[in-house]
Design a protein around this motif. Structure first.
Motif, PDB file in Angstrom:
ATOM      1  N   GLY A  97     -71.303  12.529 106.125  1.00  0.00           N
ATOM      2  CA  GLY A  97     -71.731  12.716 104.913  1.00  0.00           C
ATOM      3  C   GLY A  97     -70.832  12.515 103.655  1.00  0.00           C
ATOM      4  N   PHE A 101     -70.368   9.860 100.569  1.00  0.00           N
ATOM      5  CA  PHE A 101     -70.196  10.400  99.091  1.00  0.00           C
ATOM      6  C   PHE A 101     -68.988   9.947  98.509  1.00  0.00           C
ATOM      7  CE2 PHE A 101     -68.579  13.680  96.298  1.00  0.00           C
ATOM      8  CZ  PHE A 101     -69.548  13.904  95.388  1.00  0.00           C
ATOM      9  N   THR A 170     -82.386  14.014 105.802  1.00  0.00           N
ATOM     10  CA  THR A 170     -81.003  14.849 105.140  1.00  0.00           C
ATOM     11  C   THR A 170     -80.216  14.092 104.319  1.00  0.00           C
ATOM     12  OG1 THR A 170     -79.768  14.647 107.178  1.00  0.00           O
ATOM     13  CG2 THR A 170     -81.239  16.659 107.099  1.00  0.00           C
ATOM     14  N   PHE A 171     -80.040  12.748 104.620  1.00  0.00           N
ATOM     15  CA  PHE A 171     -79.521  11.676 103.684  1.00  0.00           C
ATOM     16  C   PHE A 171     -80.342  11.385 102.458  1.00  0.00           C
ATOM     17  CE2 PHE A 171     -75.676  11.101 106.410  1.00  0.00           C
ATOM     18  CZ  PHE A 171     -75.053  10.056 105.702  1.00  0.00           C
ATOM     19  N   LEU A 174     -78.747  12.921  99.459  1.00  0.00           N
ATOM     20  CA  LEU A 174     -77.409  12.623  99.272  1.00  0.00           C
ATOM     21  C   LEU A 174     -77.227  11.328  98.746  1.00  0.00           C
ATOM     22  CD1 LEU A 174     -74.218  12.864  99.760  1.00  0.00           C
ATOM     23  CD2 LEU A 174     -74.712  12.444 101.898  1.00  0.00           C
ATOM     24  N   CYS A 175     -78.371  10.382  99.080  1.00  0.00           N
ATOM     25  CA  CYS A 175     -78.472   9.130  98.370  1.00  0.00           C
ATOM     26  C   CYS A 175     -78.914   9.094  96.836  1.00  0.00           C
ATOM     27  CB  CYS A 175     -79.489   8.054  99.133  1.00  0.00           C
ATOM     28  SG  CYS A 175     -79.097   7.687 100.702  1.00  0.00           S
ATOM     29  N   SER A 210     -65.593  22.228 100.169  1.00  0.00           N
ATOM     30  CA  SER A 210     -66.849  22.011 100.953  1.00  0.00           C
ATOM     31  C   SER A 210     -66.557  22.462 102.307  1.00  0.00           C
ATOM     32  CB  SER A 210     -67.260  20.392 100.948  1.00  0.00           C
ATOM     33  OG  SER A 210     -67.456  20.038  99.621  1.00  0.00           O
ATOM     34  N   MET A 232     -72.652  19.515  98.502  1.00  0.00           N
ATOM     35  CA  MET A 232     -72.213  18.945  99.708  1.00  0.00           C
ATOM     36  C   MET A 232     -72.237  20.197 100.724  1.00  0.00           C
ATOM     37  SD  MET A 232     -71.854  15.820  99.518  1.00  0.00           S
ATOM     38  CE  MET A 232     -71.387  15.441 101.080  1.00  0.00           C
ATOM     39  N   LEU A 235     -75.830  20.069 102.166  1.00  0.00           N
ATOM     40  CA  LEU A 235     -76.078  18.683 102.692  1.00  0.00           C
ATOM     41  C   LEU A 235     -75.179  18.871 104.076  1.00  0.00           C
ATOM     42  CD1 LEU A 235     -76.294  16.346  99.922  1.00  0.00           C
ATOM     43  CD2 LEU A 235     -77.945  17.153 101.194  1.00  0.00           C
TER      44      LEU A 235
END
Length: 283
Positions: A97, A101, A170-171, A174-175, A210, A232, A235
């Motif tokens: 992830g 990012f 879960t992505f 983030l997208c 993170s 983050m 995520l």
């Protein structure tokens, strides 16, 4: 710069959340074409070409496994992951992830600056370049995911958890986070050239702040709430749940987080559309 931004504020380009979704759908063929070109351009001229998209995550996983299992002999904890190899898998899942990012955000400040010819084309939808960055990053993340799943099978001797099919959910936030930041930073990068240098340092800071190289439980409780201000943190935890631990995500928290990231992406799109008219004056 101030006068340019004021002029840009008069832009009448559609800047609503509906317009954001419509732009992605109406220009989907162009986005796919540009994404393919962007992916190919990364490896053009290299001897191994697209093979690097597989070799890079393989090399990363091999290095992580050696360093953390043989050098540091680290453990993620006494629970779901306690062996050095488990630590490497948890680390690589977090990197899945974070790398997506970091690569996308680092490209954002120079996105418009690298293609000034497109700014002068009135009919070209500049805003879709954020989707191109997103698609290119997802391609790299997909390759890394395949490497991680193969490593999981070899290390565990069993098939991946069924919860791995929930990874796209879960992505999704983030997208949306990446889209919002890309639109904001791409616009600011035109007017403030130092943004590119600043973003690089901020991304590095985010990496160490993170839970990438350590679990959240390793953070002192008095500081833990501050780490959750970093998106983050949440995520990475959800990605590790579905891929490595085999648990379902926290549905309530994930739904609220996705909604918040949609609002953030919409705000980024609004900012980009309201400032884009000033791009030509600066470039």
């Amino acid at each position: 710069m101030k006068s340019t931004l004021i002029q840009a504020g008069g832009n009448r380009e559609p800047a609503t959340p509906v317009a954001m979704i419509r732009q992605a759908w109406n220009n989907r063929a162009l986005i796919v074409t540009l994404t393919r070109r962007d992916i190919a351009s990364r490896y053009r001229g290299s001897a191994l070409g697209m093979l690097w998209s597989i070799l890079n995550p393989l090399l990363m996983l091999a290095i992580y496994t050696f360093v953390f299992s043989q050098v540091f002999r680290m453990r993620w904890g006494a629970g779901a992951a306690s062996s050095p190899m488990d630590f490497a898998l948890m680390l690589f899942a977090g990197m899945l992830g974070f790398t997506f990012f970091a690569d996308s955000v680092n490209r954002a400040p120079g996105l418009i600056l690298s293609s000034p010819n497109l700014v002068k084309k009135i009919v070209f939808p500049l805003e879709i370049q954020a989707f191109v960055v997103l698609g290119s990053g997802l391609f790299q993340a997909g390759i890394s995911l395949l490497v991680l799943l193969v490593a999981f099978v070899l290390a565990k001797g069993e098939a991946p958890h069924w919860t791995a099919i929930l990874l796209p959910l879960t992505f999704l936030p983030l997208c949306l986070l990446v889209l919002g930041l890309t639109w904001i930073l791409a616009s600011l990068g035109v007017f403030v050239r130092d943004i590119g240098q600043l973003v690089g340092h901020l991304v590095t800071m985010t990496m160490f702040l993170s839970p990438l190289f350590y679990p959240v439980t390793a953070i002192p409780e008095s500081f833990r709430h501050l780490f959750y201000l970093n998106p983050m943190t949440f995520l990475m935890g959800e990605i590790r749940k579905v891929l490595i631990i085999g648990e379902q995500p926290a549905w309530g928290a994930l739904s609220l987080f996705t909604l918040a990231m949609f609002v953030f992406a919409s705000a980024g799109f609004w900012w980009f559309q309201r400032t884009r008219r000033g791009f030509a004056d600066v470039l």
